[in-house]
Design a protein around this motif. Structure first.
Motif, PDB file in Angstrom:
ATOM      1  N   PRO A 273     -12.455   4.851   7.517  1.00 23.62           N
ATOM      2  CA  PRO A 273     -12.715   3.803   6.519  1.00 23.62           C
ATOM      3  C   PRO A 273     -11.862   2.562   6.780  1.00 23.62           C
ATOM      4  O   PRO A 273     -10.752   2.624   7.310  1.00 23.62           O
ATOM      5  N   ARG A 274     -12.389   1.432   6.364  1.00 21.57           N
ATOM      6  CA  ARG A 274     -11.745   0.159   6.638  1.00 21.57           C
ATOM      7  C   ARG A 274     -10.361   0.070   6.004  1.00 21.57           C
ATOM      8  O   ARG A 274      -9.419  -0.415   6.631  1.00 21.57           O
ATOM      9  N   GLU A 275     -10.232   0.559   4.769  1.00 19.78           N
ATOM     10  CA  GLU A 275      -8.939   0.469   4.084  1.00 19.78           C
ATOM     11  C   GLU A 275      -7.866   1.267   4.814  1.00 19.78           C
ATOM     12  O   GLU A 275      -6.710   0.829   4.908  1.00 19.78           O
ATOM     13  N   VAL A 276      -8.237   2.428   5.366  1.00 23.75           N
ATOM     14  CA  VAL A 276      -7.278   3.247   6.102  1.00 23.75           C
ATOM     15  C   VAL A 276      -6.849   2.529   7.384  1.00 23.75           C
ATOM     16  O   VAL A 276      -5.666   2.474   7.729  1.00 23.75           O
ATOM     17  N   ALA A 277      -7.826   1.955   8.095  1.00 21.19           N
ATOM     18  CA  ALA A 277      -7.512   1.256   9.340  1.00 21.19           C
ATOM     19  C   ALA A 277      -6.605   0.057   9.083  1.00 21.19           C
ATOM     20  O   ALA A 277      -5.651  -0.195   9.833  1.00 21.19           O
ATOM     21  N   LEU A 278      -6.859  -0.695   8.005  1.00 18.71           N
ATOM     22  CA  LEU A 278      -6.031  -1.858   7.709  1.00 18.71           C
ATOM     23  C   LEU A 278      -4.600  -1.442   7.393  1.00 18.71           C
ATOM     24  O   LEU A 278      -3.637  -2.138   7.759  1.00 18.71           O
ATOM     25  N   HIS A 279      -4.428  -0.314   6.725  1.00 21.64           N
ATOM     26  CA  HIS A 279      -3.061   0.152   6.463  1.00 21.64           C
ATOM     27  C   HIS A 279      -2.368   0.513   7.769  1.00 21.64           C
ATOM     28  O   HIS A 279      -1.197   0.136   7.982  1.00 21.64           O
TER      29      HIS A 279
END
Length: 862
Positions: free
Chosen positions: A246-252
């Protein structure tokens, strides 16, 4: 104009709030929007959002502006400025990116790819669709879908299981569960704690997917470390055997960055070597002289009719090889000179049944010009041509070989790339030559999204080589006349050496030289600019035809003092050669080309006299006494005795035999000489027989008979039917008048100021007609785009009343082609079935037939 205090609700409203200068900048950056001129700002906004126009606009963005658009595509819609900045700078921040972001965002706003205030930035919907992540089109950021998008097809029970496994409280519905999970993944502190509890193998899997692609493959029975990631929602299944990060995980995991590398500033074009400007100019001038000599030799070789035109158009491979041998260059270089002469309008096909290439009448005019002007014409043709000789020998889309002078060689990007490469060279200190790698890196930064990226790189490499061949550059550095060709001249350094009175190399602009264009500057941070000597002197875009003509004339004036003066003499030597220590004046060169053969070229040209070359001069009508006088007048050394004997010996035998047409015949007063010819075995192919003691008949045509006898060592002369000696001069073959090929533009041309002003005026007036409130009276309100409908009597009465009151009216009008439009007019006179009015839409007074007006409505108040 819209109220600036009210945020725009659409791109059309955002455009409506712009001033005329801002609209002109948009239409200049995206000229496809003005063809045809939109009727109003709503239509302009619609056209600006079409897929084809957005793709073209994205292709012309530089790397950082494109990175900014890509970050907006993965941000919330709308996104505040702070979120966009975080996506580009990450949690740690980046001052260089923060300083450059206003410029890139301004570029996107100017080109109508982004609209809205800083607290509600919106990427145009089509651009978001092109740049946002999807399984079919992965995002350049390497990010995947959001948690909400990834779990859209997941069962509510499975979503609740993930929420529970992540330590979150269960919710009553899947929507709130996904929101809770999203809040967890976007909380830096809680997310760090969650990842810290994972085994090392699980974190290794995430690290492999973090920078993309975000999709991975798993088996039906995943290992324990993969199962843990699936249970926590850190990996989400999208299809059987496929999972996504997921995008939120990658951004973190990325520290909040949407890109691994952002590159807010263009890579510098660093000098690879530096030479004195005088050395550069001298080298470039030598190359310019060689270029002129090569093109002249090419056209002289084709003077009596060049190679045949292929059925599909162009030059055959065999003819290109022959041309390369004649010019003593490689085949790619020969293709360049052939294409250059064609682009300059100096050669073309003659259009005959047996079509051949030949010089045009413009070639003769070109030869009469001074050398510097001739070079300027070649350089200008090269700079603006879309035909690309580097493609010769390659394959087109149908796997057909691309031939010189043939179809398929036009590339619309070529003039822009040539101009940009030379502009980058102009931005270096004078005398500095860059490495090809740094130039290519800069071009890739400026146009990273081009579909023909490889072509642009090849065009840049060809430009560097061709500029050196043509003499625009010398030793890889831009020359003074090359700088003038771009429309700007830079002052010389202090160590400039005077070349004589009135020399332009002391930092002063010569009379008539094009004024320096506004230089480009690249911000390094707040208040910081590149050093002055790194600023490109010319304009960022190619010049208009009028400006280019002025710049070419200035380049010619700078080049003229550097070219060698033509000589009127040669040095005759005892070994039957003549040395020309430099370029020769045209009459001397023309006669010497007939009288002698060129043996070697270079700084000095060596000519060799042979019996064949002397006979060629005699065939052209010269006598032995003429040749002796010519050599004595133009030689700085005494005429050697062997050369005098050679001319007298060939002249004594020249014309002793006479050839005419019977099929053909040979006549000679010396019957012993005819007996010698008959006895020679080499004459068997001519099938000679004696008609009289002084006449032989042949079965060959006169031309073949002449060649055969000359091959046997005799010196026959052709004669006419009256018995007079025929003087054989080379007859120049010319095509009918031909113009140079028109460049094929890379998309619509950039509109000039006059067209922009007229277009903006028309769009404003059309927008006024479509948005001005109307008095409805008892009639129901009209929908958007609907024309007013009134009867003929009411239309006439309303018009007459408006003439008396001076009020403006809103009308519907259908022209002779049946096209309907709405207009705002101020009637001036109504008579004879016509209304004369000031048309606010067209910004001029027009006359309309009343029967073509569908209806009329009064405008409300102000």
């Amino acid at each position: 104009m819209s109220n600036p205090a009210v945020p725009p609700r659409s791109l059309a409203e955002a455009l409506r709030a712009r001033d005329d200068d801002s609209l002109a900048a948009l239409l200049r950056a995206r000229p496809d929007l003005i063809t045809p001129v939109p009727t109003d700002l709503t239509q302009l906004a619609t056209r600006a959002g079409t897929r084809a126009s957005v793709v073209r606009a994205l292709e012309r963005l530089d790397l950082f502006a494109l990175r900014t658009a890509e970050a907006l595509a993965v941000a919330a819609d709308p996104a505040p400025y702070a979120e966009l900045e975080r996506l580009l700078t990450g949690d740690a921040g980046d001052p260089a990116v923060s300083a450059a972001l206003p410029r890139s965002l301004g570029t996107l706003r100017e080109q109508a790819l982004v609209w809205g205030d800083d607290d509600r930035l919106r990427l145009v919907r089509t651009a978001r669709e092109l740049l946002a992540p999807s399984p079919q089109h992965p995002s350049p950021t390497g990010l995947g879908p959001t948690v909400q998008e990834a779990t859209a097809g997941m069962s509510p029970g499975r979503v609740q299981e993930i929420v529970t496994a992540a330590g979150l409280g269960s919710t009553h519905d899947a929507v709130s569960a996904v929101a809770s999970l999203t809040a967890l993944f976007t909380n830096r502190k809680r997310m760090s704690a969650l990842l810290a509890d994972l085994p090392e193998e699980s974190r290794a899997v995430l690290s492999r997917l973090v920078w993309g692609p975000p999709y991975g493959q798993v088996t039906s029975e995943p290992a324990a470390h993969l199962r843990r990631l699936l249970d926590l929602g850190l990996l989400v299944p999208t299809a059987p055997g496929t999972v996504v990060l997921p995008r939120e995980v990658a951004l973190h995991l990325r520290g909040g960055r949407a890109h691994r590398e952002v590159e807010p500033l263009p890579p510098a074009v660093e000098p690879a070597a530096t030479h004195r400007p005088q050395v550069v100019d001298a080298t470039a001038a030598g190359q310019a002289y060689t270029a002129l000599a090569t093109v002249e030799e090419l056209l002289k070789d084709w003077d009596e009719g060049g190679p045949a035109v292929l059925r599909a158009g162009g030059l055959s491979v065999r003819d290109l090889k022959r041309t390369a041998v004649a010019l003593d260059v490689s085949e790619p270089v020969a293709a360049f000179w052939v294409e250059l002469a064609y682009a300059a309008g100096l050669l073309a096909s003659d259009g005959e049944a047996d079509e051949r290439y030949a010089a045009t009448p413009g070639h003769d005019e070109w030869l009469e010009q001074p050398p510097a002007r001739r070079w300027a014409r070649l350089a200008e043709a090269w700079l603006t041509a879309t035909r690309t000789s580097g493609l010769v020998g390659g394959r087109d889309t149908k796997d057909r070989t691309l031939s010189a002078l043939g179809p398929g060689l036009d590339r619309g990007a070529a003039p822009e790339v040539r101009h940009r490469v030379l502009t980058l060279l102009a931005g270096l200190p004078e005398g500095a030559s860059p490495s090809a790698e740094s130039v290519l890196a800069r071009l890739r930064w400026e146009r990273p999204q081009r579909r023909e990226e490889d072509l642009r790189s090849r065009l840049a490499e060809w430009t560097l080589k061709e500029a050196e061949l043509l003499g625009v550059t010398g030793r890889g550095a831009l020359s003074g006349h090359g700088r003038a060709l771009l429309g700007a001249t830079a002052p010389r350094t202090r160590d400039a050496v005077s070349r004589g009175p009135g020399d332009e190399r002391h930092g002063q602009t010569p009379p008539g030289t094009a004024a320096p264009r506004t230089p480009d500057t690249v911000s390094q941070g707040p208040g910081d600019k590149l050093p002055v000597h790194h600023r490109p002197a010319p304009a960022a875009e190619p010049l208009s035809p009028a400006e280019q003509a002025t710049a070419s004339a200035a380049a010619a004036r700078l080049l003229a003092p550097l070219l060698p003066e033509p000589l009127d003499h040669v040095l005759l030597q005892a070994d039957l050669t003549a040395v020309a220590p430099g370029p020769l004046r045209r009459p001397l060169a023309e006669v010497l080309d007939v009288l002698a053969d060129v043996e070697s070229k270079g700084g000095a040209t060596v000519y060799r006299f042979t019996p064949g070359s002397v006979r060629r001069a005699l065939d052209a009508g010269q006598s032995a006494s003429d040749l002796h006088a010519f050599l004595a007048a133009h030689s700085r050394t005494p005429v050697p005795q062997p050369l005098t004997y050679l001319i007298d010996d060939v002249a004594r035998r020249h014309g002793h035999l006479r050839v005419g047409a019977a099929s053909s015949y040979v006549r000679c007063d010396d019957d012993a000489l005819l007996n010698e010819i008959l006895a020679d075995k080499r004459a068997a192919g001519l099938r000679l027989r004696r008609l009289a003691p002084t006449v032989l008949a042949a079965q060959a045509d006169p031309a073949s008979l002449l060649e055969g006898l000359r091959a046997m060592g005799f010196a026959p002369a052709a004669e006419s039917a009256e018995g007079d000696v025929l003087i054989t001069r080379a007859h120049a073959h010319r095509t009918p008048p031909r113009s140079a090929p028109e460049p094929v533009p890379d998309g619509p041309p950039v509109p000039d100021a006059t067209l922009l002003a007229a277009a903006i005026r028309a769009v404003r007036a059309g927008d006024l007609a479509s948005t001005t409130p109307r008095k409805q009276g008892d009639r129901p309100p009209l929908s958007t785009g609907e024309l007013p409908r009134t009867g003929a009597a009411e239309t006439l009465a309303t018009m007459q009343a408006a003439v008396l009151t001076g009020e403006a009216l809103w009308i519907g009008y259908v022209n002779a082609e049946g096209a309907a439009s709405q207009r705002v007019i101020a009637p001036v006179r109504v008579e004879g079935g016509f209304v004369t009015a000031y048309d606010h839409t067209a910004d001029e007074v027009r006359t309309y037939p009343l029967h073509r007006i569908t209806g009329v409505a009064e405008l409300a108040g102000d």
